[in-house]
Structure formats: structure tokens, C-alpha cells
Design a protein around this motif. Structure first.
Motif, mmCIF file in Angstrom:
data_model
loop_
_atom_site.group_PDB
_atom_site.id
_atom_site.type_symbol
_atom_site.label_atom_id
_atom_site.label_comp_id
_atom_site.label_asym_id
_atom_site.label_seq_id
_atom_site.Cartn_x
_atom_site.Cartn_y
_atom_site.Cartn_z
ATOM 1 N N PRO A 1 -1.691 -4.775 -3.609
ATOM 2 C CA PRO A 1 -2.520 -4.640 -2.405
ATOM 3 C C PRO A 1 -2.609 -5.931 -1.601
ATOM 4 O O PRO A 1 -2.521 -7.038 -2.146
ATOM 5 C CB PRO A 1 -3.881 -4.234 -2.963
ATOM 6 C CG PRO A 1 -3.590 -3.656 -4.301
ATOM 7 C CD PRO A 1 -2.416 -4.418 -4.830
ATOM 8 N N GLN B 1 3.483 -7.656 -10.310
ATOM 9 C CA GLN B 1 4.033 -6.316 -10.101
ATOM 10 C C GLN B 1 5.560 -6.328 -10.184
ATOM 11 O O GLN B 1 6.168 -5.413 -10.753
ATOM 12 C CB GLN B 1 3.576 -5.764 -8.753
ATOM 13 C CG GLN B 1 2.117 -5.358 -8.709
ATOM 14 C CD GLN B 1 1.835 -4.132 -9.560
ATOM 15 O OE1 GLN B 1 2.687 -3.286 -9.782
ATOM 16 N NE2 GLN B 1 0.604 -4.044 -10.055
ATOM 17 N N ILE C 1 2.798 -1.413 -6.567
ATOM 18 C CA ILE C 1 1.895 -1.677 -5.434
ATOM 19 C C ILE C 1 1.119 -2.959 -5.701
ATOM 20 O O ILE C 1 0.455 -3.088 -6.731
ATOM 21 C CB ILE C 1 0.919 -0.512 -5.213
ATOM 22 C CG1 ILE C 1 1.693 0.793 -4.959
ATOM 23 C CG2 ILE C 1 -0.020 -0.810 -4.045
ATOM 24 C CD1 ILE C 1 0.800 2.017 -4.882
ATOM 25 N N THR D 1 0.858 -1.182 0.000
ATOM 26 C CA THR D 1 0.000 0.000 0.000
ATOM 27 C C THR D 1 0.891 1.228 0.000
ATOM 28 O O THR D 1 2.025 1.181 0.481
ATOM 29 C CB THR D 1 -0.929 0.039 1.231
ATOM 30 O OG1 THR D 1 -1.658 1.271 1.236
ATOM 31 C CG2 THR D 1 -0.147 -0.072 2.523
ATOM 32 N N ALA D 2 0.394 2.311 -0.556
ATOM 33 C CA ALA D 2 1.151 3.565 -0.535
ATOM 34 C C ALA D 2 0.565 4.519 0.493
ATOM 35 O O ALA D 2 0.776 5.727 0.421
ATOM 36 C CB ALA D 2 1.162 4.203 -1.914
#
Length: 352
Positions: free
Chosen positions: A111, A120, A109, A82-83
Motif C-alpha cells: 500500500p 512484498q 500489494i 493497490t488492487a
């Protein structure tokens, strides 16, 4: 204009890359900085393996590469779940360290629960990164062998806020993480020092940190001789405040007048729920939050365990650059654990 520490250190690395071995006083003169400031920055860079110091002079580590010496910049891929909130600070620490070293950070990211780690990372590899900082979606009770693909990645990789099981192939990966067991012990010891013989824990059960907090609670209660209490599960984060408040009220009625809450969001939501049940913080129940992202903004401000989030991001980035730049296969695998702090505010009563 005043330079930040990151900007000064980036200039120092660039100058040393251009000049080779250079005396500190000459480097300070070249950069137009106070010698004492340059010495302090050099010490920080040397501690992280980015510079060598010897008899008043500095140089790059053997085989090290910088933008000035190679004509290119290191590009570092960073995968996080998460950012937001907690990881914002880890990303900020890595980004500042990258800037100081003349490197560039590229973010991915995946999740929580989305099972997108490999996709990713694949995207980051296709973008041409030189190394990876990876926070995989692991939980300690996950299936055996999960994440073994990370150890097979073709680039140097550092785990961030994760540690592979000792019996897995991933145990041979570099890692930088907060010692959450130590953080929980700080909270329990503080509450015990205020006279609490029993401390409740209410915690999530869907993240790596939550599992570490739970394990630290079990061990801390045993070591400190506190009365063990069943963990109050947060099954639906952000939605269980009323049910959790009822469980805490029951615990207070049974003599447990302190609670550790993972995390800040849950703790902040709990305070008015407890107040509605006639329980004042800290007069009737002492509250400590775990994470210290928003805890200082609560009413009352919450005492909180503060993992060294920015330092974790910076140390992970610097370790990866050290491995990239040294070209030395003899550099041992690093498993670094950084210790949290306890930020004393008003939600416990008493003082630090």
C-alpha cells in the motif's frame, strides 16, 4: 463457444510451440479458426515479440520458450500499490496478456506509504516467480537513490507506471508507463479550444501520477499560453471537497471557468459541492477528470483523460515475457510510454 482474443492467442502460441515453423493457413485449419482472425492475432503477438512472421509462416522467436516447449509455465510476480480502481485495469491487462501467452500471474500489494515494497517483492521471489512487474512507491521528490535495490534483483524486472530518474541505476530497467504529460495537454488543449483562457488544476500530491499531472499542467499552461493559476492541493483525499469547492468558486469569480481534477473520485464529489454554491457544470464551470475509472458514471458524465491502463499492464507483461523468452542479452532496454486519450462527455459543454 466464442473464444476471446486472449484465448485464441494462447492457443496460437501453444500450437506454434508444438509445431515449430508453420504456415498461417495450416495453423488456422488446425485451430478451426478463420484465417483472417488468425492473421490479426499473429500480428498482435508479433508486434509484442512473441512470434516471428516470414513469408506466410510463423515461428517462435529464437530461444523463446513456451509451456508447450518447456513443459512448464512462466510465473510472473506483480507488485502494485493497490488492487482497486486505477490498478484494477492494469492488473486485468497483465492478466489477460499472461493468459494469452500461457503464463501465470502472482500478485503482491504494498500500500501507498507503507514502505513494504522490498518485503512484498521478497515474498514473490520466495514463491518462485520467473520475472517481476513492479510499481514501487516512488515520488519524484523522494530521497536520492530510493529504490536502487530494484536494479539489483536477480530476475528480469519491468517497472509499471514508473520511470527511474535518468541519473539513477534504475534508469537501466525496462519500464512501461502512461505519458501523463500528454494526457494533461489533451485536457488543456480541449478547454482552450472551447474558449477558456485560464484553467485551474486541483490535484493530489501523494502519488507518482499526481506529480506527473502537476508537471504536465505547468508545462501545458506555458506551451498553450494560458493564464497560470496556483494548483489547488488535495491534502486529504476524499475529505477536502468543501474547501476545494470554495477555492474553485473563487477562481470562477476571477474569470477561470474551467478545472482539471485529479482524480475521478475527487471530481465526482466536487460536482454537488459546486452546485450548492450556485455553480452548474458545465454551464458555469467546465470540469475534466483525470483517470477515467468512474467518470462516465457521474451526473453529469465527466469528460476525462483516460490513461491506457489495460494496455500498460499488457505491454509490461509482454515485454517481460519477451525478455524471459528471448535469452538474448542484446535486447535493448525499453522505456515505453503509451498515450492517454480524452473521452469527451458533457461536463465541458461543446463537443469533441
Amino acid at each position: 463457444m466464442t473464444l476471446t482474443a486472449e484465448e485464441r492467442r494462447a492457443r496460437i502460441l501453444e500450437a506454434v510451440g508444438e509445431l515449430g515453423t508453420v504456415r498461417v493457413v495450416h495453423l488456422a485449419e488446425r485451430l478451426g479458426l478463420a484465417a483472417v482472425t488468425v492473421r490479426r492475432d499473429i500480428a498482435a503477438l508479433a508486434d509484442n515479440g512473441l512470434l516471428n512472421r516470414s513469408h506466410g509462416a510463423v515461428s517462435l522467436p529464437r530461444g523463446a520458450a513456451t509451456p508447450a516447449s518447456t513443459g512448464r509455465e512462466w510465473v510472473i510476480g506483480m507488485l502494485v500499490p493497490t488492487a482497486g480502481s486505477y490498478f484494477d485495469e492494469i492488473i486485468a491487462g497483465a492478466r489477460a496478456a499472461a493468459s494469452a501467452a500461457g503464463a501465470r500471474l502472482v500478485l503482491g500489494i504494498a500500500p501507498y506509504g507503507a514502505a513494504e515494497d522490498r518485503a512484498q517483492v521478497g515474498q514473490l521471489l520466495e514463491s518462485g516467480v520467473d520475472g517481476l512487474l513492479v510499481t514501487p512507491n516512488w515520488t519524484p521528490d523522494g530521497p536520492s537513490g530510493v529504490g536502487s535495490w530494484i536494479s539489483e534483483l536477480p530476475l528480469p524486472t519491468v517497472l509499471v507506471e514508473r520511470r527511474a530518474p535518468a541519473d539513477s541505476v534504475g534508469a537501466g530497467l525496462d519500464s512501461v508507463a502512461s505519458d501523463h504529460g500528454h494526457g494533461v495537454m489533451l485536457a488543456l488543449r480541449h478547454l482552450a479550444g472551447l474558449g477558456h483562457g485560464a484553467v485551474m488544476l486541483t490535484a493530489r500530491q501523494d502519488t507518482w501520477t499526481a506529480y506527473q499531472v502537476r508537471a504536465g499542467y505547468t508545462e501545458g499552461v506555458r506551451l498553450l499560453g494560458l493564464e497560470p493559476r496556483p494548483v489547488i492541493d488535495i491534502e486529504h483525499p476524499g475529505q477536502d471537497s468543501e474547501a476545494i469547492g470554495a477555492r474553485i468558486a473563487e477562481g470562477v469569480a476571477e474569470g477561470a471557468r474551467a478545472v482539471l481534477v485529479h482524480n475521478d473520485k475527487e471530481a465526482i464529489q466536487l460536482v454537488p459541492v459546486l452546485r450548492a454554491r450556485g455553480l452548474r457544470v458545465p454551464e458555469d464551470v467546465a470540469v475534466i477528470s483525470y483517470d477515467d475509472v468512474f467518470a462516465a458514471l457521474a451526473a453529469p458524465p465527466l469528460t476525462a483523460v483516460a490513461p491506457p491502463k489495460r494496455a500498460v499492464g499488457a505491454a509490461a507483461l509482454e515485454l517481460l515475457l519477451r525478455r524471459l523468452g528471448s535469452g538474448d542479452e542484446r535486447l535493448p532496454v525499453h522505456h515505453l510510454e503509451l498515450l492517454p486519450e480524452l473521452k469527451i462527455r458533457t461536463s465541458c459543454g461543446g463537443s469533441g
